[in-house]
Design a protein around this motif. Structure first.
Motif, PDB file in Angstrom:
ATOM      1  N   HIS A  76      12.975 106.367 166.270  1.00  0.00           N
ATOM      2  CA  HIS A  76      13.478 105.587 166.686  1.00  0.00           C
ATOM      3  C   HIS A  76      12.735 104.242 165.573  1.00  0.00           C
ATOM      4  O   HIS A  76      13.668 103.472 165.803  1.00  0.00           O
ATOM      5  CB  HIS A  76      13.972 105.431 167.826  1.00  0.00           C
ATOM      6  CG  HIS A  76      14.813 105.455 168.225  1.00  0.00           C
ATOM      7  ND1 HIS A  76      14.857 107.396 169.464  1.00  0.00           N
ATOM      8  CD2 HIS A  76      16.183 105.487 168.169  1.00  0.00           C
ATOM      9  CE1 HIS A  76      16.123 108.004 169.201  1.00  0.00           C
ATOM     10  NE2 HIS A  76      17.156 106.839 169.333  1.00  0.00           N
ATOM     11  N   ARG A  77      11.826 104.599 166.159  1.00  0.00           N
ATOM     12  CA  ARG A  77      10.707 103.726 164.446  1.00  0.00           C
ATOM     13  C   ARG A  77      11.295 103.486 163.268  1.00  0.00           C
ATOM     14  O   ARG A  77      11.994 104.392 162.433  1.00  0.00           O
ATOM     15  CB  ARG A  77       9.336 103.969 164.668  1.00  0.00           C
ATOM     16  CG  ARG A  77       8.437 104.133 165.630  1.00  0.00           C
ATOM     17  CD  ARG A  77       6.907 104.139 165.267  1.00  0.00           C
ATOM     18  NE  ARG A  77       6.802 103.661 164.496  1.00  0.00           N
ATOM     19  CZ  ARG A  77       5.593 102.172 164.384  1.00  0.00           C
ATOM     20  NH1 ARG A  77       5.756 101.459 165.279  1.00  0.00           N
ATOM     21  NH2 ARG A  77       5.255 101.225 163.713  1.00  0.00           N
ATOM     22  N   SER A  78      10.976 101.344 162.933  1.00  0.00           N
ATOM     23  CA  SER A  78      11.466 102.059 161.667  1.00  0.00           C
ATOM     24  C   SER A  78      10.131 100.315 161.212  1.00  0.00           C
ATOM     25  O   SER A  78       9.655 100.242 161.751  1.00  0.00           O
ATOM     26  CB  SER A  78      12.639 100.439 161.980  1.00  0.00           C
ATOM     27  OG  SER A  78      12.149  99.709 162.718  1.00  0.00           O
ATOM     28  N   GLY A  79      10.584 101.017 159.944  1.00  0.00           N
ATOM     29  CA  GLY A  79       9.345 100.323 158.673  1.00  0.00           C
ATOM     30  C   GLY A  79       8.432 101.152 158.999  1.00  0.00           C
ATOM     31  O   GLY A  79       8.485 101.944 159.107  1.00  0.00           O
ATOM     32  N   ARG A  80       7.497 100.453 158.184  1.00  0.00           N
ATOM     33  CA  ARG A  80       5.672 101.384 158.022  1.00  0.00           C
ATOM     34  C   ARG A  80       5.477 101.825 158.797  1.00  0.00           C
ATOM     35  O   ARG A  80       5.364 100.379 160.487  1.00  0.00           O
ATOM     36  CB  ARG A  80       5.070 100.479 156.793  1.00  0.00           C
ATOM     37  CG  ARG A  80       5.787  99.835 155.287  1.00  0.00           C
ATOM     38  CD  ARG A  80       4.549  99.409 154.624  1.00  0.00           C
ATOM     39  NE  ARG A  80       5.551  99.988 153.363  1.00  0.00           N
ATOM     40  CZ  ARG A  80       4.816  99.173 151.882  1.00  0.00           C
ATOM     41  NH1 ARG A  80       3.781  98.441 151.906  1.00  0.00           N
ATOM     42  NH2 ARG A  80       5.484  99.743 150.707  1.00  0.00           N
ATOM     43  N   PRO A  81       4.646 102.946 159.152  1.00  0.00           N
ATOM     44  CA  PRO A  81       3.991 103.187 158.168  1.00  0.00           C
ATOM     45  C   PRO A  81       5.989 104.369 157.396  1.00  0.00           C
ATOM     46  O   PRO A  81       5.840 104.701 159.559  1.00  0.00           O
ATOM     47  CB  PRO A  81       3.158 104.185 157.772  1.00  0.00           C
ATOM     48  CG  PRO A  81       3.180 104.027 159.585  1.00  0.00           C
ATOM     49  CD  PRO A  81       3.673 102.818 159.643  1.00  0.00           C
ATOM     50  N   ALA A  82       6.239 104.970 157.130  1.00  0.00           N
ATOM     51  CA  ALA A  82       6.971 105.829 157.214  1.00  0.00           C
ATOM     52  C   ALA A  82       6.372 107.353 157.482  1.00  0.00           C
ATOM     53  O   ALA A  82       5.586 107.810 157.574  1.00  0.00           O
ATOM     54  CB  ALA A  82       7.519 106.443 155.863  1.00  0.00           C
ATOM     55  N   ILE A  83       7.208 108.207 159.275  1.00  0.00           N
ATOM     56  CA  ILE A  83       6.460 108.778 159.681  1.00  0.00           C
ATOM     57  C   ILE A  83       6.958 111.020 158.810  1.00  0.00           C
ATOM     58  O   ILE A  83       8.625 110.493 159.070  1.00  0.00           O
ATOM     59  CB  ILE A  83       6.435 108.809 160.606  1.00  0.00           C
ATOM     60  CG1 ILE A  83       5.636 107.308 161.367  1.00  0.00           C
ATOM     61  CG2 ILE A  83       6.080 109.605 161.857  1.00  0.00           C
ATOM     62  CD1 ILE A  83       6.140 106.902 162.987  1.00  0.00           C
ATOM     63  N   THR A  84       6.113 111.376 159.596  1.00  0.00           N
ATOM     64  CA  THR A  84       6.133 112.959 159.452  1.00  0.00           C
ATOM     65  C   THR A  84       5.919 113.734 160.578  1.00  0.00           C
ATOM     66  O   THR A  84       4.240 113.090 160.581  1.00  0.00           O
ATOM     67  CB  THR A  84       5.720 112.621 157.681  1.00  0.00           C
ATOM     68  OG1 THR A  84       6.182 112.896 156.984  1.00  0.00           O
ATOM     69  CG2 THR A  84       6.061 115.057 157.762  1.00  0.00           C
ATOM     70  N   ILE A  85       6.192 114.156 161.040  1.00  0.00           N
ATOM     71  CA  ILE A  85       5.749 114.842 163.127  1.00  0.00           C
ATOM     72  C   ILE A  85       5.570 116.195 162.184  1.00  0.00           C
ATOM     73  O   ILE A  85       6.168 116.822 160.842  1.00  0.00           O
ATOM     74  CB  ILE A  85       7.036 115.536 163.100  1.00  0.00           C
ATOM     75  CG1 ILE A  85       7.667 113.526 164.013  1.00  0.00           C
ATOM     76  CG2 ILE A  85       6.577 116.295 164.612  1.00  0.00           C
ATOM     77  CD1 ILE A  85       9.057 114.070 164.090  1.00  0.00           C
ATOM     78  N   SER A  86       4.350 116.689 162.794  1.00  0.00           N
ATOM     79  CA  SER A  86       3.488 118.008 162.772  1.00  0.00           C
ATOM     80  C   SER A  86       4.242 118.532 164.190  1.00  0.00           C
ATOM     81  O   SER A  86       3.080 117.918 164.382  1.00  0.00           O
ATOM     82  CB  SER A  86       2.426 117.928 162.195  1.00  0.00           C
ATOM     83  OG  SER A  86       1.741 118.793 161.739  1.00  0.00           O
ATOM     84  N   ASP A  87       4.721 119.087 163.687  1.00  0.00           N
ATOM     85  CA  ASP A  87       5.338 120.168 164.889  1.00  0.00           C
ATOM     86  C   ASP A  87       4.259 121.073 165.193  1.00  0.00           C
ATOM     87  O   ASP A  87       3.957 122.371 164.598  1.00  0.00           O
ATOM     88  CB  ASP A  87       6.791 120.750 164.895  1.00  0.00           C
ATOM     89  CG  ASP A  87       7.143 121.564 166.360  1.00  0.00           C
ATOM     90  OD1 ASP A  87       6.673 121.579 166.965  1.00  0.00           O
ATOM     91  OD2 ASP A  87       8.298 121.976 166.212  1.00  0.00           O
TER      92      ASP A  87
END
Length: 248
Positions: A76-87
């Motif tokens: 649900h975050r927007s803007g920078r930084p673009a997020i990649t999740i490491s599961d």
């Protein structure tokens, strides 16, 4: 520290957000520590907003404890930084193992590592910008943001490091008290992970190796580090934030 820091911008970060937050219990029985709010904002949002202010455009965030809550919040975050999740739902990999699992996402360039609960009051110039500007690839394998032990709010330990006149770091001895504590933000080279264990291990292994090679440096935090490690520390940190805001 060299007078000729690297001019290549560091724009990627790894945010460590998978821990169990045991010292923050009972809060963290139902809320992951990175989502604990201080001054009206989740700790991880404080960290990610600081990352964005420092020029970070891409961040990898690892998740394990109460992972569904973490994933929902991050999506649900927007803007920078673009997020990649490491599961890391299947296994908690500690700090070093967590970064290593996602290392392919960082390419060959140095990157920033954040503890998700890294929290401080800024001085005149943002500390992440200072850290990135101070990175010197000729001299450094690791550059740590370190805070003065004596002025850090909520910290009662013996410190982590001594720092010499060239800003090189050395561990404190077992019975010593050191003037600096790790403030939870560092710049690392990806190649440091080449000779590391598979699975779980701590980043302190890499710190120790770099110190032995005299290639681990520190940058003194400008401002005040707030150690938000226990439920009681939340109120103290919020009071200090309000005091700082009213004084500015």
């Amino acid at each position: 520290m060299s007078d000729a820091p690297d001019q290549t911008a560091i724009t990627r970060a790894f945010v460590l957000a998978a821990g169990l937050g045991k010292r923050m219990r009972p809060i963290t029985a139902t809320v992951p520590k990175p989502l604990v709010e201080v001054a009206g904002k989740a700790l991880i949002d404080h960290a990610l907003d600081r990352a964005a202010e420092g020029g970070i455009t891409e961040a990898v965030v690892n998740i394990h404890w109460l992972a569904d809550q973490m994933e929902g919040h991050l999506l649900h975050r927007s803007g920078r930084p673009a997020i990649t999740i490491s599961d890391e739902r299947e296994a908690l990999l500690e700090t070093g193992g967590g970064v290593k699992k996602a290392l392919a996402l960082f390419g060959t360039e140095p990157f920033v590592v954040f503890n998700s609960d890294s929290f401080w009051l800024e001085g005149p110039k943002p500390n992440l910008s200072r850290l990135i500007a101070g990175w010197d690839p000729e001299a450094m394998d690791i550059l740590l943001l370190v805070a003065p032990t004596a002025t850090s709010l909520g910290y009662d330990g013996a410190g982590d490091f001594f720092m010499d006149s060239d800003s090189r770091l050395a561990w404190r001895g077992e019975r010593e008290v050191a003037p600096f504590i790790y403030a939870g933000v560092a710049i690392l080279r990806p190649e440091l992970f080449a000779d590391t264990p598979d699975g779980s291990f701590s980043l302190t292994m890499l710190f120790a190796r770099a110190i032995e090679r005299e290639r681990c440096y520190g940058l003194r935090l400008d401002g005040q580090w707030l150690h938000v490690g226990t439920p009681e520390a939340i109120a103290a940190a919020e009071t200090r934030v309000k005091e700082s805001a009213s004084a500015s």
